[in-house]
Design an enzyme around this catalytic site. Sequence first.
Site, PDB file in Angstrom:
ATOM      1  N   ARG A 102       0.880  -1.181   0.000  1.00  0.00           N
ATOM      2  CA  ARG A 102       0.000   0.000   0.000  1.00  0.00           C
ATOM      3  C   ARG A 102       0.904   1.214   0.000  1.00  0.00           C
ATOM      4  NH1 ARG A 102      -5.273   1.447   3.574  1.00  0.00           N
ATOM      5  NH2 ARG A 102      -6.098   0.066   1.956  1.00  0.00           N
ATOM      6  N   HIS A 129      -7.483   0.833  -6.368  1.00  0.00           N
ATOM      7  CA  HIS A 129      -7.643  -0.037  -5.196  1.00  0.00           C
ATOM      8  C   HIS A 129      -8.304  -1.343  -5.653  1.00  0.00           C
ATOM      9  CE1 HIS A 129      -7.768  -1.275  -1.172  1.00  0.00           C
ATOM     10  NE2 HIS A 129      -8.604  -0.412  -0.634  1.00  0.00           N
ATOM     11  N   GLN A 132     -10.068  -3.862  -3.112  1.00  0.00           N
ATOM     12  CA  GLN A 132     -11.366  -3.397  -2.635  1.00  0.00           C
ATOM     13  C   GLN A 132     -12.451  -3.698  -3.659  1.00  0.00           C
ATOM     14  OE1 GLN A 132     -12.280  -1.739   0.425  1.00  0.00           O
ATOM     15  NE2 GLN A 132     -14.266  -2.304  -0.402  1.00  0.00           N
ATOM     16  N   ASP A 219     -17.220   7.315  -1.377  1.00  0.00           N
ATOM     17  CA  ASP A 219     -15.948   7.232  -0.656  1.00  0.00           C
ATOM     18  C   ASP A 219     -15.672   8.619  -0.087  1.00  0.00           C
ATOM     19  OD1 ASP A 219     -13.422   6.480   0.254  1.00  0.00           O
ATOM     20  OD2 ASP A 219     -12.465   6.609  -1.713  1.00  0.00           O
ATOM     21  N   CYS A 259     -16.360   1.743   0.723  1.00  0.00           N
ATOM     22  CA  CYS A 259     -15.128   0.979   0.996  1.00  0.00           C
ATOM     23  C   CYS A 259     -14.695   1.101   2.450  1.00  0.00           C
ATOM     24  CB  CYS A 259     -14.020   1.455   0.065  1.00  0.00           C
ATOM     25  SG  CYS A 259     -13.714   3.225   0.132  1.00  0.00           S
ATOM     26  N   ARG A 287     -13.615  -8.486   1.867  1.00  0.00           N
ATOM     27  CA  ARG A 287     -12.185  -8.221   1.626  1.00  0.00           C
ATOM     28  C   ARG A 287     -11.371  -9.467   1.974  1.00  0.00           C
ATOM     29  NH1 ARG A 287     -10.184  -3.066   1.730  1.00  0.00           N
ATOM     30  NH2 ARG A 287      -8.322  -4.134   0.987  1.00  0.00           N
TER      31      ARG A 287
HETATM   32  N1  NVA Z   1      -9.926   6.928  -1.334  1.00  0.00           N
HETATM   33  C1  NVA Z   1      -9.566   6.423  -0.023  1.00  0.00           C
HETATM   34  C2  NVA Z   1      -9.843   4.962   0.056  1.00  0.00           C
HETATM   35  C3  NVA Z   1      -9.581   4.332   1.393  1.00  0.00           C
HETATM   36  C4  NVA Z   1      -9.827   2.875   1.413  1.00  0.00           C
HETATM   37  C5  NVA Z   1      -8.110   6.728   0.262  1.00  0.00           C
HETATM   38  O1  NVA Z   1      -7.289   6.560  -0.637  1.00  0.00           O
HETATM   39  O2  NVA Z   1      -7.798   7.151   1.366  1.00  0.00           O
HETATM   40  N1   CP Z   2     -11.179   0.011   2.535  1.00  0.00           N
HETATM   41  C1   CP Z   2      -9.904  -0.094   2.952  1.00  0.00           C
HETATM   42  O1   CP Z   2      -8.972  -0.349   2.178  1.00  0.00           O
HETATM   43  O2   CP Z   2      -9.757   0.057   4.285  1.00  0.00           O
HETATM   44  P1   CP Z   2      -8.386   0.257   5.079  1.00  0.00           P
HETATM   45  O3   CP Z   2      -7.826   1.591   4.660  1.00  0.00           O
HETATM   46  O4   CP Z   2      -8.774   0.216   6.525  1.00  0.00           O
HETATM   47  O5   CP Z   2      -7.446  -0.853   4.711  1.00  0.00           O
END
Ligand code: NVA
Ligand code: CP
Length: 303
Positions: A102, A129, A132, A219, A259, A287
Site C-alpha cells: 500500500r 484499489h 477493494q 468514498d 469501501c 475483503r
Molecule cells: N480513497 C480512499 C480509500 C480508502 C480505502 C483513500 O485513498 O484514502
Molecule cells: N477500505 C480499505 O482499504 O480500508 P483500510 O484503509 O482500513 O485498509
Amino acid sequence: MKHLLKLMDLSAKEISEILNIADQLKYERKNGIPHHILEGKTLGMIFQKSSTRTRVSFETGMYQIGGSALFLSSRDLQIGRGEPVQDTARVLSRYLDGIMIRTFDQAEVEALAEYGSIPIINGLTDYCHPCQVLADLMTIREYKGSFTGRKLCYIGDGNNMANSLIVGGIKMGMSVAIACPDDYQPDPEIMKWAAENGDFLCTSDIPAAAKDADVLYTDVWASMGQEGEAEMRKAIFKGYQINDEVMAVAKPDAMVLHCLPARREEEITAKVFETHAGEIFEEAENRLHAQKAVMVKLMGGDR
Ligand code: NVA
Ligand code: CP
C-alpha cells in the site's frame, strides 16, 4: 496472471475466477472447513499509509490459508530511508512468496513487479484499489445475483476507488455512472477506455447518475495524503452525498456500498449508512475472502 497491480490488467474471465474462488473460500470458512492451501508460504505486507481492513484481512487471511504474513511498515524498512524499490524488490523476492504493498505512487508498485520475481498485490495506491473492488464485485454478485444489466453509480471524488470501480464494473458488464465535480473527475485514460468499452457516464448531475441505479457507492472526499485539503474539499464536494434524495431516484431495492472508513454527514448520511449497514459490512468482510482468493490464485494454490 502473475500480479494484481490494477484491474485493467485482468480479463473478465480472471476476475470471475477470483470471485468464484472467493465464494468457495467464504463457504468453507463459514462451515468450518479448513483450507490450508498455501502452507509454508509467507506474504510481506508493506504499508506506507494507514489501514484497518487491508492489513487485518490480509494478515488473518494468510493465516487461514496456512501461511504467514509479515507487517512491514515503510518507516522501519530501509525503503523509508531511501533504499531503491528496485533493490528492495530483488531482496524481498529471495525471502518471501508474495508482497502486498500500500503506497502513494502506482509506479512504485509496478517497479516492485518489474524488478522482483514473486507476485505483487496492490493494496491501494493513489491511482487504484483493486483488492477493494474485487470484494465489492463479490458483494454485488451476492446481493444481485449477476452483473449484466445492473447499474453502478459512484458519487464523490474521482479517486482511486472511482478508477477501480469503473474498470471492474465495465469489465463485468455493468453500466457505470460517476457523479463528481468537473475538476475532480476520474483518470482520463480510464474514462476514455470505459466510454469505448461499455455503458459509461461521468457527470456533475447527481440525479442523472443515480437514476435507476442498482448499486450506489461513495468514498471519502479527502483521501489519505490529502488531509491538508480536507476543509477545502468539504466545500467543493458539498452535495456529492448519498442521502434520501439520491436513494429516491435509484431503484427501490438499490444497495449501498462504501469501501470504509466513512465520514457520516459528508459523503453519506448517517441514516443511509445505518439503513444499509448490512451490505456495507458484508462488503468489508468480503475483503477477507476476495484477498484469500487472490493469494491462492497468485501464490501457487491448487484451485
Ligand atoms: N480513497 C480512499 C480509500 C480508502 C480505502 C483513500 O485513498 O484514502
Ligand atoms: N477500505 C480499505 O482499504 O480500508 P483500510 O484503509 O482500513 O485498509
